[in-house]
Design an enzyme around this catalytic site. Structure first.
Site, PDB file in Angstrom:
ATOM      1  N   LYS A 250      -7.653  10.759  -3.916  1.00 14.28           N
ATOM      2  CA  LYS A 250      -6.384  10.308  -4.504  1.00 14.28           C
ATOM      3  C   LYS A 250      -6.456  10.475  -6.020  1.00 14.28           C
ATOM      4  CE  LYS A 250      -3.244   6.271  -4.277  1.00 14.28           C
ATOM      5  NZ  LYS A 250      -3.102   4.885  -3.799  1.00 14.28           N
TER       6      LYS A 250
ATOM      7  N   SER B  30       1.174   4.224  -0.972  1.00 16.70           N
ATOM      8  CA  SER B  30       1.179   5.195  -2.034  1.00 16.70           C
ATOM      9  C   SER B  30       0.182   6.341  -1.849  1.00 16.70           C
ATOM     10  CB  SER B  30       0.866   4.500  -3.367  1.00 16.70           C
ATOM     11  OG  SER B  30      -0.461   4.017  -3.371  1.00 16.70           O
TER      12      SER B  30
ATOM     13  N   SER C 137      -1.206   0.558   0.861  1.00 17.12           N
ATOM     14  CA  SER C 137      -1.170   1.960   0.430  1.00 17.12           C
ATOM     15  C   SER C 137      -2.172   2.879   1.109  1.00 17.12           C
ATOM     16  CB  SER C 137      -1.362   2.053  -1.084  1.00 17.12           C
ATOM     17  OG  SER C 137      -0.171   1.719  -1.748  1.00 17.12           O
TER      18      SER C 137
END
Lengths: 486, 101
Positions: A80, A155, A179
């Protein structure tokens, strides 16, 4: 070895790499080719690191040839784009960090690097991890590999989609209110948010520091267990990180659920949730019962207050954490005659709409005259939510719920209504407020073929029991996994 | 479209909060923010259904402060690469607009 080695699990690849039936370079090339082929449809990545990845793979092959290489040596992973990666830009999907190149690695990145892991790229996310759909990225949304008209969740949407679409074998995300788990659910992969403080957060851009936690995505529960063992453990650079010893999570995967007490909270089966989701989750619970687990009804009466408490606490912490983006030491700057205008113009240009909204709400909740009514009130409700879990775990070993009330929604569907977007995290948020571990794994598909997620919640530092239960479900073969369509 | 007259927050407060948060908002953004904050504040009002007079707040969970280390000074081995990220730097300093008249 066939060129479709990108479809392997970490468990399978580890075996082939060790036996030298597959090289890390071949495997990495296969993933990079796969990225080239499907990335135009998905946008899972902000930055693809092909050259760096191949260099890491060559080094991994040298170690693998000597024997005794660590578990993740030669395994292609996506990271990420919120983890600091030395020499590779780290944007947080924000214009304000568009050109930021960290001079150091996050602790967990350094650990994986030392193991010989291969980083194929930096995955897309909602700007500063604020969102539930990855539509709040300054680099465009990530699309769902099961239906490109739908969101990947957020997310950590890029990390989830990249695993679902076989662009990598595993990935790293972060989870502040869901997330990791919500995008895992939407993309039909496995993701675990460990107990708060289980994994170091040094070098991971902070959103809400009392809630943020780091965790892996994998194609299987076992793959997540393997990655979590490499990630977890004390870090002198993160004083909030636990010093408890790290168990061998893979060794906990006995396949046995007999005698396990599984709590089912009635508050997690609410009106308005998608019928296919409820049916699939109830079927998974029934499966556990038939395998010898005991199902007990538990109550988490303050669940309905979790989203409200979360959006005050998380935004308050975010408003403080994001003060550092001021155009002085790094990131974008908009010049002005005086310092105040420089700050205001820089932040106006650099942050997207959702980030501004959360900074504003958080600043308001902390401001003079409103602190007690909003921020302190939310922290007290947090105590009640945590107490609910303490009481529930007095009579069960783990809790089973849906991960999200629906399957992946369509792009744009919730962008005009922030509150509706926030409510897609209704089943995951309370777990962060209580600091508990939560595992999301596929347990079915809706009528349109979209994946449904089961969430298993453990007591603090109870990662082993939820991983064991998740792995047992997976191994039972009760669910036939459908591959993504891209 | 939100109007200036709302229950939980008004336009002046939005402007004040934006100043505290060091955000410059356009007139359109101010109006949108007013509507969004109003909606969120109405929603979080549901917390007032709960009597929390006797409840302690929770600020942190998990093993807190478990990790201690010696307070040892370490040197930065690469100041130039840190400064390379700065929008404006000179020698080993970050440049900012004049702050003292």
């Amino acid at each position: 070895m066939a060129t479709d080695s990108f479809r392997l699990t970490i468990t399978e690849a580890r075996e082939l790499l060790r036996k030298r039936e597959l090289s890390a370079v071949e495997l990495t090339r296969a993933c990079l080719d796969r990225i080239d082929a499907v990335e135009p449809l998905l946008n899972s990545f902000i930055t693809v690191c092909a050259d760096e990845a191949l260099a890491q793979a060559r080094e991994a092959d040298r170690r693998l040839a000597k024997g005794g290489a660590p578990p993740l040596c030669g395994i292609p992973l996506a990271i990420k784009d919120i983890y600091a990666t030395r020499g590779v830009r780290t944007t947080c999907a924000s214009k304000i960090l568009e050109n930021f190149v960290p001079t150091y690695d996050a602790t967990v990145i350094a650990r994986l690097r030392a193991e010989g892991a291969v980083f194929v790229g930096k995955a897309n996310l909602d700007e500063f991890a604020m969102g539930s759909s990855t539509e709040n990225s300054a680099f465009g949304p990530t699309r769902n590999p099961y239906d490109t008209q739908r969101v990947a969740g957020g997310s950590s949407g890029g990390s989830a989609a990249a695993v679902a679409a076989d662009q990598c074998l595993g990935s790293l995300g972060t989870d502040t209110g869901g997330s990791i788990r919500e995008p895992a659910s939407f993309c039909g992969v496995v993701g675990i948010k460990p107990t708060y403080s289980r994994v170091s957060r040094f070098g991971i851009v902070a959103y809400a520091s009392s809630l943020d936690q780091v965790g892996p995505f994998g194609k299987t529960v076992r793959d997540c267990a393997i990655m979590l063992r490499s990630l977890a453990g004390a870090d002198p650079a993160d004083s909030t990180c636990s010093t408890r010893p790290v168990p061998d999570y893979e060794a906990a995967l006995s396949g046995e659920v007999k005698g396990m007490r599984i709590g089912v909270p009635k508050e997690f089966f609410v009106e308005g949730m998608q019928a296919d989701v409820e049916n699939a989750v109830r079927a998974a619970i029934a499966h556990y019962q038939s395998a010898g687990a005991r199902v007990v009804e538990v109550s988490l009466p303050h669940t309905q207050y979790a989203v409200a408490a979360y959006y005050l606490i998380a935004t308050a912490e975010a408003s403080a954490n994001l003060e550092r983006y001021d155009g002085i030491r790094y990131g974008v700057r908009v010049e002005a005659d005086n310092l105040l205008d420089l700050y205001r113009k820089t932040r106006a240009r650099g942050f997207g709409a959702e980030v501004k909204r959360r900074i504003m709400l958080g600043t308001f909740a902390l401001s003079t005259g409103y602190y007690d009514a909003y921020y302190l009130k939310a922290q007290k409700v947090r105590t009640l939510i945590k107490r609910d879990f303490d009481q529930a775990f007095a009579c069960c070993d783990l809790i089973a719920t849906p991960t999200a009330p629906t399957t992946a929604f369509r792009l744009g569907e919730k962008m005009s209504d922030p509150l509706q977007m926030y409510l897609s995290d209704i089943f995951t948020i309370s777990v962060n407020l209580a600091g508990l571990p939560g595992l999301a794994l596929p347990c079915g598909y809706d009528a349109e073929g979209m994946p449904i997620g089961l969430q298993l919640i453990g007591p603090a530092f109870g990662e082993e029991i939820i991983l064991r239960a998740g792995d047992a479900y997976e191994r039972s073969g009760v669910l036939t996994r459908k591959p993504a369509v891209v | 479209m939100a109007t200036e007259k709302t229950n939980k927050i008004n336009l002046d407060q939005v402007r004040h909060i934006a100043l505290l948060a060091r955000l410059e908002l356009t007139a359109d953004e101010e109006q949108r923010m007013l509507g969004d904050l109003e909606q969120m504040l109405e929603y979080v009002d549901k917390l007032n259904e709960l009597d929390t007079a006797a409840v302690e707040p929770t600020a942190q969970v998990g093993d807190i402060g478990a990790a201690m280390r010696d307070d040892v000074v370490a040197t930065c081995d690469d100041p130039q690469s840190i400064l390379a990220n700065a929008p404006d730097a000179r020698e080993q300093m970050f440049k900012v607009p004049k702050i003292i008249e």
